[in-house]
Design a protein around this motif. Structure first.
Motif, mmCIF file in Angstrom:
data_model
loop_
_atom_site.group_PDB
_atom_site.id
_atom_site.type_symbol
_atom_site.label_atom_id
_atom_site.label_comp_id
_atom_site.label_asym_id
_atom_site.label_seq_id
_atom_site.Cartn_x
_atom_site.Cartn_y
_atom_site.Cartn_z
ATOM 1 N N VAL A 19 0.886 -1.171 0.000
ATOM 2 C CA VAL A 19 0.000 0.000 0.000
ATOM 3 C C VAL A 19 0.925 1.223 0.000
ATOM 4 O O VAL A 19 1.377 1.682 1.044
ATOM 5 C CB VAL A 19 -0.917 0.024 1.247
ATOM 6 C CG1 VAL A 19 -1.863 1.223 1.169
ATOM 7 C CG2 VAL A 19 -1.708 -1.263 1.352
ATOM 8 N N HIS A 48 2.786 4.783 -0.052
ATOM 9 C CA HIS A 48 2.490 6.092 0.532
ATOM 10 C C HIS A 48 3.643 7.040 0.231
ATOM 11 O O HIS A 48 4.750 6.616 -0.094
ATOM 12 C CB HIS A 48 2.244 5.969 2.039
ATOM 13 C CG HIS A 48 3.369 5.311 2.787
ATOM 14 N ND1 HIS A 48 4.359 6.024 3.402
ATOM 15 C CD2 HIS A 48 3.676 3.999 2.991
ATOM 16 C CE1 HIS A 48 5.219 5.192 3.962
ATOM 17 N NE2 HIS A 48 4.822 3.947 3.726
ATOM 18 N N ARG A 51 -5.665 6.964 -7.008
ATOM 19 C CA ARG A 51 -6.090 6.348 -5.757
ATOM 20 C C ARG A 51 -6.205 7.441 -4.696
ATOM 21 O O ARG A 51 -5.282 8.217 -4.488
ATOM 22 C CB ARG A 51 -5.027 5.327 -5.339
ATOM 23 C CG ARG A 51 -5.419 4.401 -4.215
ATOM 24 C CD ARG A 51 -4.435 3.235 -4.129
ATOM 25 N NE ARG A 51 -3.116 3.673 -3.684
ATOM 26 C CZ ARG A 51 -2.710 3.669 -2.410
ATOM 27 N NH1 ARG A 51 -3.523 3.263 -1.454
ATOM 28 N NH2 ARG A 51 -1.499 4.066 -2.088
ATOM 29 N N SER A 74 -7.086 8.803 -0.611
ATOM 30 C CA SER A 74 -6.544 8.366 0.676
ATOM 31 C C SER A 74 -7.377 7.245 1.312
ATOM 32 O O SER A 74 -6.871 6.487 2.133
ATOM 33 C CB SER A 74 -6.437 9.547 1.630
ATOM 34 O OG SER A 74 -7.686 10.184 1.698
ATOM 35 N N ASP A 75 -8.651 7.118 0.911
ATOM 36 C CA ASP A 75 -9.441 6.007 1.475
ATOM 37 C C ASP A 75 -9.309 4.735 0.640
ATOM 38 O O ASP A 75 -10.080 3.794 0.801
ATOM 39 C CB ASP A 75 -10.909 6.420 1.633
ATOM 40 C CG ASP A 75 -11.517 6.908 0.325
ATOM 41 O OD1 ASP A 75 -10.839 6.764 -0.722
ATOM 42 O OD2 ASP A 75 -12.645 7.430 0.341
ATOM 43 N N GLY A 76 -8.340 4.739 -0.291
ATOM 44 C CA GLY A 76 -8.046 3.522 -1.040
ATOM 45 C C GLY A 76 -8.904 3.343 -2.284
ATOM 46 O O GLY A 76 -8.711 2.413 -3.057
ATOM 47 N N LYS A 77 -9.868 4.236 -2.531
ATOM 48 C CA LYS A 77 -10.746 4.095 -3.703
ATOM 49 C C LYS A 77 -10.110 4.775 -4.919
ATOM 50 O O LYS A 77 -9.216 5.602 -4.783
ATOM 51 C CB LYS A 77 -12.080 4.750 -3.413
ATOM 52 C CG LYS A 77 -12.809 4.156 -2.213
ATOM 53 C CD LYS A 77 -14.319 4.268 -2.407
ATOM 54 C CE LYS A 77 -15.059 3.534 -1.321
ATOM 55 N NZ LYS A 77 -15.155 4.320 -0.081
ATOM 56 N N GLN A 78 -10.607 4.453 -6.097
ATOM 57 C CA GLN A 78 -10.176 5.116 -7.321
ATOM 58 C C GLN A 78 -11.145 6.258 -7.613
ATOM 59 O O GLN A 78 -12.347 6.113 -7.427
ATOM 60 C CB GLN A 78 -10.210 4.129 -8.490
ATOM 61 C CG GLN A 78 -9.130 3.065 -8.425
ATOM 62 C CD GLN A 78 -7.766 3.619 -8.830
ATOM 63 O OE1 GLN A 78 -7.666 4.427 -9.750
ATOM 64 N NE2 GLN A 78 -6.723 3.201 -8.129
ATOM 65 N N GLU A 104 -2.886 9.363 -3.742
ATOM 66 C CA GLU A 104 -1.825 8.541 -3.167
ATOM 67 C C GLU A 104 -1.058 7.904 -4.322
ATOM 68 O O GLU A 104 -1.588 7.779 -5.421
ATOM 69 C CB GLU A 104 -2.438 7.451 -2.283
ATOM 70 C CG GLU A 104 -3.185 7.997 -1.070
ATOM 71 C CD GLU A 104 -2.275 8.824 -0.172
ATOM 72 O OE1 GLU A 104 -1.159 8.373 0.124
ATOM 73 O OE2 GLU A 104 -2.680 9.927 0.238
ATOM 74 N N ARG A 153 -0.363 1.679 -6.887
ATOM 75 C CA ARG A 153 0.320 0.399 -6.632
ATOM 76 C C ARG A 153 1.151 0.045 -7.851
ATOM 77 O O ARG A 153 0.681 0.143 -8.982
ATOM 78 C CB ARG A 153 -0.703 -0.711 -6.399
ATOM 79 C CG ARG A 153 -1.307 -0.649 -5.034
ATOM 80 C CD ARG A 153 -1.933 -1.978 -4.631
ATOM 81 N NE ARG A 153 -2.594 -1.782 -3.358
ATOM 82 C CZ ARG A 153 -3.861 -1.365 -3.244
ATOM 83 N NH1 ARG A 153 -4.593 -1.171 -4.308
ATOM 84 N NH2 ARG A 153 -4.391 -1.174 -2.053
#
Ligand SMILES: Nc1nc2c(ncn2[C@@H]2O[C@H](COP(=O)(O)OP(=O)(O)OP(=O)(O)O)[C@@H](O)[C@H]2O)c(=O)[nH]1
Ligand SMILES: [Mg+2]
Length: 467
Positions: free
Chosen positions: A97, A99, A395, A397-401, A438, A441
C-alpha cells in the motif's frame, strides 16, 4: 571582504585544484543540487530519479542510456552530510500500500556512479569510464539567508523591525520588543522568550504568505533547535555595551552567519555544477492569486542566490564552480491531463522570468519543464452532460479510485500572473482544483523504475552531455 578569511580561501583553493586534477584524470564528478520550497517534491524527485537511473527502462529520452553499462550506489564523498535515505523513501513509494515519503528538513546527499562505455573511435580504444553523480537535497528556504551575509546586526535589525511593523502577524512580538531594555544586562530567560516571540511571528508571517522570513533556520531549525545561534531577535539599534542583551544578540547573529549560513554556502552550494529548482506551481494556483504572487516573490529571492554580481563576489572567494545548467521544474504534473502541460510550463516560465532576467545565471543554460517524478494517475476522458472532460484518475486516501477534473489552465500565463500581482482575492476565470492522490500500486519489471512524466528529459538536460 564580506565573507571568509584568507586561510579559508587558501584551503578551498588547494582543494579545488586537487579535485580538478582528480576529476580530469580519473573519475569525473557531476554535482547536482535539488532544491525547492518545502513540499515542492524534492524527496520524491530524487528517489524516482535514482530508481530510474539504476533501471533505465523508462528513460528513452536520456540519450546516453545505451552507453551506460552499469549504475550503482556508492558511499558519498562527504562524511559529515547525512545520506539521502533512498531505500526508505523508495520502500514507501513501492510498498504494497504505497504512501508518500515523510517530509525531510535538512540537507542530504547521495552518490550514484555509472560505468559508461564511450562510443565511436574512443570507445574502440578505451575501456569503460566511471562517472559519479552526487545529488544534494537542500531546502530552498536556506538560500534566502544569503541576504544576511551582506548585513550587520543593526542593519538587519532595522530592516526586520520595519518589515514587522507593516505586518499584522507581528503585534505580539512588537509589544514584547517594546517591553525589553536592550541595554540591560543579558538574561538568558529574557533572551529565550524574545527569540520565541520573534520565531512565532516569523512562522505566522510565512504562513500568511510572506516570503522574506529569514533567518531561514528559525523556520526549519533541524538539529539546531534551541541552540544559542537560533536564540536571538532584532533589537532597535544603538551602541551596545559589553554584557548587555543587545551585545549578546549581535554576537549570536554574527555566529549564525559564520556557523550556519557560511558553511552551507561554502560546503554545499559552492560545489554545485547543476541545479534543479522544483516548484509546486499547481499547488499555488489552487491556493489562489496571493499564493502565486508569494511564490513568485520567494522564487525571485531564492534565485537571487544565483545572481552573479551578488553571490559571485562571495563565492568567487570560496572557489565556486559555476552552475552551468539550471532546470526549473513544475512538479506533480500528473495532477493534470497532458494536454495542459504546455500551459503549466508556460506559467512556470513566467513565474521565474523576472528572476531569470535579473540573474541571467551568469550565462548558465536554463530550461523550464512540467514533470511528475512519480506518476500517480492515469488519464481518462469522460462525458459530462454532453461535454467531454479530460480527467485524471488515481487512488485517494481512502483507497478508492476517483476520476477528477482539475479545470483548465489558461493559455496565456498572464491570466494567472497579472491578477496575482494585483493582489486579487480569487481567480476570475474559475477555480483550479487539485486533488491529493496517493501513489499508485506498482508492479515493476526488473529493468524499470517507477512511472514518471518527463523525468528522462530532465535527466538528459542535467547530465546527458556528461555521460
Ligand atoms: N501526484 C504527485 N504528487 C507528488 C509528486 N511529487 C511529490 N508529490 C506530492 O508532494 C508531496 C511532497 O513531496 P516531497 O518529495 O516529500 O517534497 P519535499 O520538497 O521533499 O518536501 P519537504 O521534505 O517537506 O521539504 C508528497 O507527499 C506528494 O503528496 C508527483 O510526482 N506526483
Ligand atoms: Mg523532502
Amino acid at each position: 571582504m564580506i565573507i571568509g578569511n584568507i586561510a579559508d580561501r587558501i584551503v578551498r583553493g588547494v582543494e579545488t585544484v586537487q579535485e580538478g586534477v582528480n576529476e580530469a584524470l580519473f573519475e569525473p564528478v557531476i554535482r547536482v543540487g535539488i532544491t525547492g520550497l518545502s513540499r515542492a517534491g524534492k524527496t520524491v524527485f530524487i528517489t524516482s530519479l535514482v530508481a530510474n537511473l539504476l533501471d533505465r527502462g523508462r528513460m528513452p529520452q536520456l540519450g546516453a542510456s545505451s552507453a551506460i553499462t552499469a549504475a550503482y550506489l556508492q558511499p558519498q564523498p562527504d562524511d559529515t552530510v547525512p545520506r539521502f535515505d533512498y531505500e526508505t523513501h523508495l520502500a514507501a513509494l513501492t510498498a504494497p500500500v504505497p504512501h508518500w515519503p515523510d517530509s525531510t528538513r535538512a540537507v542530504s546527499e547521495l552518490r550514484l556512479s555509472f560505468k559508461v562505455q564511450p562510443t565511436g573511435i574512443l570507445g574502440m580504444v578505451s575501456g569503460p569510464r566511471t562517472i559519479h553523480l552526487d545529488i544534494l537535497d537542500y531546502p530552498g528556504e536556506w538560500l534566502l539567508d544569503l541576504g544576511l551575509m551582506e548585513k550587520s546586526y543593526s542593519e538587519w535589525s532595522e530592516s526586520t523591525i520595519s518589515a514587522a511593523k507593516s505586518r499584522d502577524q507581528s503585534a505580539e512580538f512588537l509589544t514584547h520588543l517594546d517591553a525589553i531594555d536592550a541595554h540591560a544586562k543579558h538574561d538568558e530567560q529574557q533572551a529565550k522568550s524574545l527569540a520565541q516571540s520573534f520565531t512565532t511571528y516569523l512562522k505566522a508571517a510565512r504562513e500568511a504568505g510572506y516570503s522574506d522570513c529569514s533567518p531561514g533556520r528559525f523556520l526549519l531549525p533541524g538539529e539546531m533547535e534551541g541552540s544559542p545561534v537560533l536564540t536571538f531577535a532584532p533589537l532597535p539599534s544603538s551602541e551596545a555595551k559589553r554584557g548587555t542583551l543587545a551585545r549578546e544578540f549581535e554576537r549570536r547573529y554574527e555566529a549564525y552567519k559564520r556557523e550556519v549560513v557560511k558553511p552551507f554556502f561554502r560546503d554545499h552550494f559552492a560545489k554545485i555544477d547543476r541545479q534543479v529548482v522544483l516548484v509546486d506551481a499547481l499547488g499555488a494556483i489552487h491556493a489562489g492569486p496571493k499564493a502565486v504572487e508569494d511564490l513568485r516573490r520567494t522564487l525571485s529571492d531564492i534565485l537571487g542566490a544565483f545572481r552573479p554580481g551578488r553571490v559571485g563576489r562571495l563565492l568567487a572567494l570560496l572557489g565556486q564552480r559555476r552552475v552551468d545548467r539550471v532546470l526549473f521544474a513544475a512538479s506533480k504534473a500528473d495532477h493534470i491531463h497532458h494536454s495542459q502541460h504546455p500551459r503549466l510550463t508556460a506559467i512556470m516560465e513566467a513565474l521565474v522570468r523576472d528572476a531569470r532576467d535579473r540573474a541571467d545565471f551568469a550565462g548558465a543554460t536554463t530550461s523550464a519543464m512540467s514533470i511528475a517524478a512519480l506518476r500517480a494517475t492515469v488519464e481518462e476522458t469522460i462525458d459530462h452532460n454532453g461535454e467531454t472532460l479530460d480527467c485524471v484518475r488515481g487512488r485517494t486516501s481512502d483507497g478508492k479510485q476517483a476520476a477528477f477534473y482539475p479545470g483548465e489552465l489558461p493559455q496565456d500565463p498572464s491570466h494567472i500572473l497579472t491578477p496575482a500581482r494585483k493582489g486579487a482575492e480569487k481567480w476570475l476565470d474559475g477555480d483550479y482544483e487539485i486533488m491529493r492522490f496517493e501513489p499508485a500500486r506498482l508492479t515493476l519489471k526488473p529493468v524499470e523504475g517507477p512511472p514518471h512524466i518527463r523525468l528522462d528529459r530532465a535527466a538528459e538536460f542535467l547530465i546527458g552531455d556528461k555521460l
